[in-house]
Design a protein around this motif. Structure first.
Motif, PDB file in Angstrom:
ATOM      1  N   GLU A  48       0.807  -1.221   0.000  1.00  0.00           N
ATOM      2  CA  GLU A  48       0.000   0.000   0.000  1.00  0.00           C
ATOM      3  C   GLU A  48       0.843   1.274   0.000  1.00  0.00           C
ATOM      4  OE1 GLU A  48      -3.823  -0.058   1.758  1.00  0.00           O
ATOM      5  OE2 GLU A  48      -3.466  -1.987   2.736  1.00  0.00           O
ATOM      6  N   GLY A  49       2.172   1.118   0.037  1.00  0.00           N
ATOM      7  CA  GLY A  49       3.047   2.278  -0.093  1.00  0.00           C
ATOM      8  C   GLY A  49       3.465   2.929   1.200  1.00  0.00           C
ATOM      9  N   LYS A  50       3.393   2.214   2.310  1.00  0.00           N
ATOM     10  CA  LYS A  50       3.710   2.851   3.603  1.00  0.00           C
ATOM     11  C   LYS A  50       5.178   3.252   3.690  1.00  0.00           C
ATOM     12  CE  LYS A  50       5.524  -1.102   5.443  1.00  0.00           C
ATOM     13  NZ  LYS A  50       6.915  -1.255   5.938  1.00  0.00           N
ATOM     14  N   SER A  51       6.081   2.502   3.061  1.00  0.00           N
ATOM     15  CA  SER A  51       7.503   2.870   3.103  1.00  0.00           C
ATOM     16  C   SER A  51       7.766   4.120   2.272  1.00  0.00           C
ATOM     17  CB  SER A  51       8.371   1.711   2.612  1.00  0.00           C
ATOM     18  OG  SER A  51       8.299   0.611   3.494  1.00  0.00           O
ATOM     19  N   THR A  52       7.094   4.230   1.132  1.00  0.00           N
ATOM     20  CA  THR A  52       7.210   5.433   0.308  1.00  0.00           C
ATOM     21  C   THR A  52       6.736   6.657   1.075  1.00  0.00           C
ATOM     22  OG1 THR A  52       6.823   4.141  -1.702  1.00  0.00           O
ATOM     23  CG2 THR A  52       6.503   6.513  -1.869  1.00  0.00           C
ATOM     24  N   ILE A  53       5.630   6.512   1.793  1.00  0.00           N
ATOM     25  CA  ILE A  53       5.112   7.615   2.597  1.00  0.00           C
ATOM     26  C   ILE A  53       6.081   7.952   3.730  1.00  0.00           C
ATOM     27  CG2 ILE A  53       3.208   8.400   4.064  1.00  0.00           C
ATOM     28  CD1 ILE A  53       2.480   8.146   1.098  1.00  0.00           C
ATOM     29  N   SER A  54       6.641   6.936   4.367  1.00  0.00           N
ATOM     30  CA  SER A  54       7.592   7.166   5.458  1.00  0.00           C
ATOM     31  C   SER A  54       8.793   7.965   4.978  1.00  0.00           C
ATOM     32  CB  SER A  54       8.067   5.826   6.027  1.00  0.00           C
ATOM     33  OG  SER A  54       7.026   5.115   6.628  1.00  0.00           O
ATOM     34  N   ALA A 178      -4.095   2.316   0.197  1.00  0.00           N
ATOM     35  CA  ALA A 178      -3.940   2.526  -1.239  1.00  0.00           C
ATOM     36  C   ALA A 178      -5.280   2.398  -1.954  1.00  0.00           C
ATOM     37  CB  ALA A 178      -2.954   1.524  -1.825  1.00  0.00           C
ATOM     38  N   VAL A 179      -5.543   3.353  -2.842  1.00  0.00           N
ATOM     39  CA  VAL A 179      -6.771   3.327  -3.641  1.00  0.00           C
ATOM     40  C   VAL A 179      -6.781   2.087  -4.528  1.00  0.00           C
ATOM     41  CG1 VAL A 179      -8.050   4.501  -5.471  1.00  0.00           C
ATOM     42  CG2 VAL A 179      -7.004   5.824  -3.637  1.00  0.00           C
ATOM     43  N   GLY A 180      -7.889   1.357  -4.499  1.00  0.00           N
ATOM     44  CA  GLY A 180      -8.008   0.174  -5.323  1.00  0.00           C
ATOM     45  C   GLY A 180      -7.293  -1.032  -4.761  1.00  0.00           C
ATOM     46  N   HIS A 181      -6.705  -0.878  -3.592  1.00  0.00           N
ATOM     47  CA  HIS A 181      -5.945  -1.985  -2.986  1.00  0.00           C
ATOM     48  C   HIS A 181      -6.549  -2.362  -1.632  1.00  0.00           C
ATOM     49  CE1 HIS A 181      -2.144  -4.348  -2.531  1.00  0.00           C
ATOM     50  NE2 HIS A 181      -2.501  -4.245  -1.254  1.00  0.00           N
ATOM     51  N   ALA A 182      -6.647  -1.384  -0.770  1.00  0.00           N
ATOM     52  CA  ALA A 182      -7.207  -1.653   0.561  1.00  0.00           C
ATOM     53  C   ALA A 182      -8.720  -1.797   0.473  1.00  0.00           C
ATOM     54  CB  ALA A 182      -6.846  -0.511   1.503  1.00  0.00           C
ATOM     55  N   LEU A 202      -3.312   9.466  14.231  1.00  0.00           N
ATOM     56  CA  LEU A 202      -3.320  10.849  13.763  1.00  0.00           C
ATOM     57  C   LEU A 202      -4.209  11.027  12.543  1.00  0.00           C
ATOM     58  CD1 LEU A 202       0.497  11.658  14.046  1.00  0.00           C
ATOM     59  CD2 LEU A 202      -1.303  12.153  15.710  1.00  0.00           C
ATOM     60  N   GLY A 203      -4.272  10.011  11.684  1.00  0.00           N
ATOM     61  CA  GLY A 203      -5.076  10.133  10.485  1.00  0.00           C
ATOM     62  C   GLY A 203      -4.697   9.105   9.452  1.00  0.00           C
ATOM     63  N   VAL A 204      -5.164   9.310   8.234  1.00  0.00           N
ATOM     64  CA  VAL A 204      -4.976   8.360   7.141  1.00  0.00           C
ATOM     65  C   VAL A 204      -4.342   9.058   5.947  1.00  0.00           C
ATOM     66  CG1 VAL A 204      -6.163   6.851   5.499  1.00  0.00           C
ATOM     67  CG2 VAL A 204      -6.982   7.021   7.851  1.00  0.00           C
ATOM     68  N   VAL A 205      -3.398   8.374   5.307  1.00  0.00           N
ATOM     69  CA  VAL A 205      -2.874   8.833   4.019  1.00  0.00           C
ATOM     70  C   VAL A 205      -3.490   7.947   2.953  1.00  0.00           C
ATOM     71  CG1 VAL A 205      -0.845   9.016   2.555  1.00  0.00           C
ATOM     72  CG2 VAL A 205      -0.692   9.670   4.946  1.00  0.00           C
ATOM     73  N   LEU A 206      -4.177   8.540   2.026  1.00  0.00           N
ATOM     74  CA  LEU A 206      -4.725   7.783   0.906  1.00  0.00           C
ATOM     75  C   LEU A 206      -3.707   7.833  -0.218  1.00  0.00           C
ATOM     76  CD1 LEU A 206      -7.132   6.187  -0.127  1.00  0.00           C
ATOM     77  CD2 LEU A 206      -8.088   8.311  -1.016  1.00  0.00           C
ATOM     78  N   ASN A 207      -3.131   6.702  -0.551  1.00  0.00           N
ATOM     79  CA  ASN A 207      -2.022   6.603  -1.495  1.00  0.00           C
ATOM     80  C   ASN A 207      -2.487   6.053  -2.845  1.00  0.00           C
ATOM     81  OD1 ASN A 207       0.724   6.851  -2.133  1.00  0.00           O
ATOM     82  ND2 ASN A 207       1.114   4.703  -1.650  1.00  0.00           N
ATOM     83  N   LYS A 208      -1.686   6.293  -3.870  1.00  0.00           N
ATOM     84  CA  LYS A 208      -1.951   5.796  -5.229  1.00  0.00           C
ATOM     85  C   LYS A 208      -3.280   6.311  -5.780  1.00  0.00           C
ATOM     86  CE  LYS A 208       0.698   1.607  -4.358  1.00  0.00           C
ATOM     87  NZ  LYS A 208       0.741   0.136  -4.396  1.00  0.00           N
ATOM     88  N   VAL A 209      -3.560   7.570  -5.537  1.00  0.00           N
ATOM     89  CA  VAL A 209      -4.769   8.184  -6.075  1.00  0.00           C
ATOM     90  C   VAL A 209      -4.637   8.272  -7.595  1.00  0.00           C
ATOM     91  CG1 VAL A 209      -6.167  10.273  -6.119  1.00  0.00           C
ATOM     92  CG2 VAL A 209      -5.148   9.496  -3.977  1.00  0.00           C
ATOM     93  N   PRO A 210      -5.653   7.872  -8.367  1.00  0.00           N
ATOM     94  CA  PRO A 210      -5.568   7.922  -9.825  1.00  0.00           C
ATOM     95  C   PRO A 210      -5.281   9.326 -10.341  1.00  0.00           C
ATOM     96  CG  PRO A 210      -7.473   6.652  -9.123  1.00  0.00           C
ATOM     97  CD  PRO A 210      -6.921   7.313  -7.901  1.00  0.00           C
TER      98      PRO A 210
END
Length: 237
Positions: A48-54, A178-182, A202-210
């Motif tokens: 879902e891209g958590k390492s990229t976000i980190s 991740a959009v379309g994944h989670a 704290l909140g949510v990061v929505l990743n891989k948005v089209p």
């Protein structure tokens, strides 16, 4: 040097980089009574891209003239070292098991002044036990005296106990979806696991948005947990 998927460095004027600056601001103002210095970043599941976000969150914070330590706490499938082209021979595991000093093995990164990376090190047979140890707690507390922010990249919370354990010693936790994944149930399950240990979500990061046609990125906000963060990314973890 090119750095893998670090858009906040490679293209700091992009809409994606601006989204990370918004995330940085929201983290800084996320608590009135307590300063948020240690942040766990996790996801409901893998890919879902958590390492990229980190990584990009750490870079963005360092760009604001803060001293930042990014720690790879994924002691099962570590990836932070690949972003910065670092060797993973020594890292967090060595500090927890062998009494190695952080200052002797931490990497100072030239992407931004004040950015430091501690890789995971050798994969141990007991990751959850190490992350939940008193030595890990003491280590994080010691690092808070040296750094303005500490980003803890952890395994997916929906699959392993590691992220939930780390959330108990951190000031806050961010969930990456991740959009379309989670899926909704997996995300609810991840939140429930964090709630069980009284994690400060704290909140949510929505990743891989089209991406829209014409090269424009979509940004959406909605009410979830305390507040939401959105950023686009392409990396799988």
């Amino acid at each position: 040097m090119k750095y893998k998927d670090i858009i906040t460095y490679e293209n700091p004027k992009s809409p994606i980089a601006e989204a990370f600056r918004t995330l940085r601001t929201n983290i800084q103002f996320s608590s009135i009574d307590k300063t948020v210095k240690t942040i766990v970043i996790t996801s409901p599941g893998p890919g879902e891209g958590k390492s990229t976000i980190s990584v990009n969150t750490a870079v963005t914070m360092a760009q604001s003239e803060k001293k930042v330590l990014l720690i790879d706490c994924d002691l099962r499938k570590p990836k932070i070292h690949t972003f910065f082209k670092l060797h993973n021979g020594q890292g967090l595991t060595n500090i927890l098991v062998e009494d190695v000093k952080c200052k002797d093995i931490v990497h100072e990164i030239d992407l931004a002044s004040g950015l430091y990376v501690l890789t995971a090190g050798p994969i141990p047979p007991n990751p959850a036990e190490l992350l939940g140890s008193n030595k890990m707690k003491s280590f994080v507390e010691d690092m808070k005296n040296e750094y303005d922010y500490i980003i803890l990249d952890s395994p997916p919370v929906g699959m392993l106990t590691d992220a939930a354990i780390l959330s108990t010693i951190a000031d806050g936790t961010i969930l990456v979806c991740a959009v379309g994944h989670a899926n909704v149930e997996a995300t609810k399950g991840a939140k429930a696991l964090l709630d069980k240990v009284n994690a400060n979500i704290l909140g949510v990061v929505l990743n891989k948005v089209p991406v829209k046609s014409g090269g424009y990125y979509k940004y959406h906000y909605y009410s979830y947990y305390n507040y939401d963060y959105y950023a686009e990314g392409e990396n799988n973890d």
